[in-house]
Write a protein that holds these residues in place. Structure first.
Motif, PDB file in Angstrom:
ATOM      1  N   PRO A  88      33.438 -46.965  -4.524  1.00 32.37           N
ATOM      2  CA  PRO A  88      35.059 -47.808  -4.878  1.00 32.37           C
ATOM      3  C   PRO A  88      35.793 -48.483  -4.462  1.00 32.37           C
ATOM      4  CG  PRO A  88      33.636 -45.224  -5.332  1.00 32.37           C
ATOM      5  CD  PRO A  88      33.129 -46.187  -3.933  1.00 32.37           C
ATOM      6  N   GLU A  89      36.509 -49.126  -4.756  1.00 38.31           N
ATOM      7  CA  GLU A  89      37.904 -49.367  -4.155  1.00 38.31           C
ATOM      8  C   GLU A  89      38.699 -48.536  -2.842  1.00 38.31           C
ATOM      9  OE1 GLU A  89      38.934 -53.060  -4.218  1.00 38.31           O
ATOM     10  OE2 GLU A  89      36.735 -53.004  -5.685  1.00 38.31           O
ATOM     11  N   ALA A  90      38.978 -47.624  -4.002  1.00 42.37           N
ATOM     12  CA  ALA A  90      39.970 -46.198  -3.056  1.00 42.37           C
ATOM     13  C   ALA A  90      38.839 -46.572  -2.013  1.00 42.37           C
ATOM     14  CB  ALA A  90      39.541 -45.437  -3.672  1.00 42.37           C
ATOM     15  N   ALA A  91      37.691 -45.739  -1.806  1.00 44.35           N
ATOM     16  CA  ALA A  91      37.212 -46.491  -0.399  1.00 44.35           C
ATOM     17  C   ALA A  91      37.381 -47.468   0.245  1.00 44.35           C
ATOM     18  CB  ALA A  91      35.636 -45.805  -0.790  1.00 44.35           C
ATOM     19  N   HIS A 101      53.025 -34.620   6.551  1.00 43.65           N
ATOM     20  CA  HIS A 101      53.516 -34.064   4.978  1.00 43.65           C
ATOM     21  C   HIS A 101      52.626 -33.446   5.133  1.00 43.65           C
ATOM     22  CE1 HIS A 101      55.170 -35.239   1.477  1.00 43.65           C
ATOM     23  NE2 HIS A 101      55.679 -36.465   1.997  1.00 43.65           N
ATOM     24  N   PRO A 102      53.499 -32.233   3.985  1.00 43.49           N
ATOM     25  CA  PRO A 102      53.078 -30.893   3.091  1.00 43.49           C
ATOM     26  C   PRO A 102      52.435 -31.418   2.475  1.00 43.49           C
ATOM     27  CG  PRO A 102      55.471 -31.358   3.948  1.00 43.49           C
ATOM     28  CD  PRO A 102      55.024 -32.246   3.933  1.00 43.49           C
ATOM     29  N   ALA A 103      52.351 -32.254   1.738  1.00 48.20           N
ATOM     30  CA  ALA A 103      51.589 -32.621   0.278  1.00 48.20           C
ATOM     31  C   ALA A 103      50.099 -32.739   1.049  1.00 48.20           C
ATOM     32  CB  ALA A 103      52.545 -33.850   0.338  1.00 48.20           C
ATOM     33  N   VAL A 104      49.758 -33.729   1.932  1.00 45.85           N
ATOM     34  CA  VAL A 104      48.794 -34.142   2.846  1.00 45.85           C
ATOM     35  C   VAL A 104      47.968 -32.949   3.572  1.00 45.85           C
ATOM     36  CG1 VAL A 104      47.584 -35.615   4.313  1.00 45.85           C
ATOM     37  CG2 VAL A 104      49.167 -36.590   3.650  1.00 45.85           C
ATOM     38  N   ILE A 105      49.077 -32.200   4.142  1.00 47.20           N
ATOM     39  CA  ILE A 105      47.528 -30.680   4.099  1.00 47.20           C
ATOM     40  C   ILE A 105      48.065 -29.964   3.509  1.00 47.20           C
ATOM     41  CG2 ILE A 105      48.671 -28.300   5.551  1.00 47.20           C
ATOM     42  CD1 ILE A 105      50.783 -30.429   7.128  1.00 47.20           C
ATOM     43  N   ALA A 106      48.737 -29.828   2.236  1.00 42.10           N
ATOM     44  CA  ALA A 106      47.718 -29.337   0.981  1.00 42.10           C
ATOM     45  C   ALA A 106      46.930 -29.993   0.486  1.00 42.10           C
ATOM     46  CB  ALA A 106      48.806 -29.154  -0.654  1.00 42.10           C
ATOM     47  N   LEU A 107      46.464 -31.445   0.667  1.00 44.50           N
ATOM     48  CA  LEU A 107      45.294 -32.500   0.326  1.00 44.50           C
ATOM     49  C   LEU A 107      44.090 -31.397   0.895  1.00 44.50           C
ATOM     50  CD1 LEU A 107      43.532 -34.421  -1.134  1.00 44.50           C
ATOM     51  CD2 LEU A 107      44.400 -35.805   0.593  1.00 44.50           C
ATOM     52  N   LEU A 108      43.976 -31.606   2.498  1.00 44.91           N
ATOM     53  CA  LEU A 108      43.233 -31.532   3.166  1.00 44.91           C
ATOM     54  C   LEU A 108      42.526 -29.558   2.849  1.00 44.91           C
ATOM     55  CD1 LEU A 108      44.296 -32.368   6.298  1.00 44.91           C
ATOM     56  CD2 LEU A 108      42.547 -33.529   5.173  1.00 44.91           C
ATOM     57  N   GLN A 122      33.336 -32.134   8.017  1.00 48.28           N
ATOM     58  CA  GLN A 122      33.003 -31.980   6.329  1.00 48.28           C
ATOM     59  C   GLN A 122      34.942 -32.769   6.021  1.00 48.28           C
ATOM     60  OE1 GLN A 122      30.813 -29.592   4.521  1.00 48.28           O
ATOM     61  NE2 GLN A 122      31.202 -30.895   2.311  1.00 48.28           N
ATOM     62  N   THR A 123      35.633 -31.434   6.107  1.00 51.17           N
ATOM     63  CA  THR A 123      36.943 -31.855   5.431  1.00 51.17           C
ATOM     64  C   THR A 123      37.224 -33.079   5.839  1.00 51.17           C
ATOM     65  OG1 THR A 123      37.183 -29.318   5.476  1.00 51.17           O
ATOM     66  CG2 THR A 123      38.644 -31.003   5.404  1.00 51.17           C
ATOM     67  N   ILE A 124      37.264 -33.802   7.017  1.00 54.97           N
ATOM     68  CA  ILE A 124      37.465 -35.148   7.064  1.00 54.97           C
ATOM     69  C   ILE A 124      36.626 -36.148   6.182  1.00 54.97           C
ATOM     70  CG2 ILE A 124      37.550 -36.714   9.286  1.00 54.97           C
ATOM     71  CD1 ILE A 124      38.694 -34.591  11.287  1.00 54.97           C
ATOM     72  N   ALA A 125      35.203 -35.786   6.277  1.00 50.37           N
ATOM     73  CA  ALA A 125      33.963 -36.897   5.605  1.00 50.37           C
ATOM     74  C   ALA A 125      34.868 -36.893   3.953  1.00 50.37           C
ATOM     75  CB  ALA A 125      33.056 -36.707   6.191  1.00 50.37           C
ATOM     76  N   GLU A 126      34.899 -36.016   3.461  1.00 48.99           N
ATOM     77  CA  GLU A 126      35.613 -35.803   1.824  1.00 48.99           C
ATOM     78  C   GLU A 126      37.139 -36.358   2.283  1.00 48.99           C
ATOM     79  OE1 GLU A 126      34.031 -35.141  -0.813  1.00 48.99           O
ATOM     80  OE2 GLU A 126      31.899 -33.727   0.653  1.00 48.99           O
ATOM     81  N   ALA A 127      37.637 -36.728   2.367  1.00 46.34           N
ATOM     82  CA  ALA A 127      39.447 -37.095   3.095  1.00 46.34           C
ATOM     83  C   ALA A 127      39.035 -38.608   2.693  1.00 46.34           C
ATOM     84  CB  ALA A 127      39.983 -37.077   3.981  1.00 46.34           C
ATOM     85  N   TRP A 132      43.504 -42.993   4.482  1.00 45.47           N
ATOM     86  CA  TRP A 132      43.310 -43.079   5.666  1.00 45.47           C
ATOM     87  C   TRP A 132      44.338 -42.557   5.917  1.00 45.47           C
ATOM     88  CZ3 TRP A 132      40.355 -45.145   9.136  1.00 45.47           C
ATOM     89  CH2 TRP A 132      40.441 -44.716  10.243  1.00 45.47           C
ATOM     90  N   ILE A 133      43.743 -40.868   6.787  1.00 44.16           N
ATOM     91  CA  ILE A 133      45.128 -40.472   7.517  1.00 44.16           C
ATOM     92  C   ILE A 133      45.431 -39.772   8.519  1.00 44.16           C
ATOM     93  CG2 ILE A 133      45.710 -37.770   7.195  1.00 44.16           C
ATOM     94  CD1 ILE A 133      44.382 -37.213   4.799  1.00 44.16           C
TER      95      ILE A 133
END
Length: 209
Positions: A88-91, A101-108, A122-127, A132-133
């Motif tokens: 996918p283009e997002a990847a 950022h608080p939203a990124v912490i909530a995403l993880l 695995q959490t990093i791989a899913e992100a 790109w965090i």
């Protein structure tokens, strides 16, 4: 994301003087996500955004210099070498967001819980499938370590501390077998000719030597 998407839907339909929709549309959610990540980038990477908006290269001392970011609908995306990849283009061009950022912490945290309270790798791989965090390793480890469910699941049983040795085991200046420990065990079946007989054992142990 869904709360902000609902707000976006209400504002959009209020401009058209129509009632807000009963159900969210996919573009409402995508627009809400774009607003959140744009806020995160403006909070941490204002210099880089301003440089890209004016067609200038980003500063060389920027932590994003090696990512070669480019603007896409107001969002900075990393330009890698996966243009011809069947993904996918997002990847191919993940959105660059800061881990603080608080939203990124909530995403993880959401990715960690959604994937069965997986480990930080695995959490990093899913992100990485969409984002790109910057500084993701430290943030992911902190989230996994602070997860109450994971701490309960991975808790080690308490180890009982052994008591002090009795005086008979540590006293000095005595002859061997002054203090004796006895261990009696059995029966043990022993074959004698064609029959089995029972045998017993008795061990006498000097407690000191």
């Amino acid at each position: 994301v869904r709360v902000l998407a609902r707000t976006v839907a209400v504002i959009h339909h209020a401009a058209d003087k129509g009632p807000p929709p009963n159900e969210l549309q996919p573009w409402h959610v995508l627009h809400a996500e774009r607003l959140i990540w744009k806020h995160a980038q403006e909070s941490f990477y204002r210099r880089e955004l301003q440089a890209l908006e004016h067609g200038r290269p980003i500063p060389g001392d920027s932590p994003l210099a090696r990512l070669a970011p480019a603007l896409d609908h107001g969002l900075m995306r990393s330009r890698g070498r996966l243009k011809n990849a069947d993904i996918p283009e997002a990847a191919k061009y993940p959105v660059i967001i800061p881990a603080r950022h608080p939203a990124v912490i909530a995403l993880l945290r959401d990715l960690h819980e959604f994937n069965g309270h997986c480990g930080y790798r695995q959490t990093i791989a899913e992100a990485w499938e969409r984002y790109w965090i910057v500084g993701v390793t430290v943030a992911a480890k902190k989230i996994v370590r602070g997860c109450v469910t994971c701490r309960r699941r991975d808790a080690q049983p308490a180890q009982q501390r052994m008591a002090d040795l009795p005086p008979d085991r540590v006293a000095t200046g005595r002859a061997a077998f002054t203090n004796v420990g006895v261990d009696y065990f059995g029966p043990i079946l022993v074959k004698v000719g064609r029959r089995n007989e029972k045998r017993y054992g008795c061990l006498f142990t000097c407690l000191q030597t």
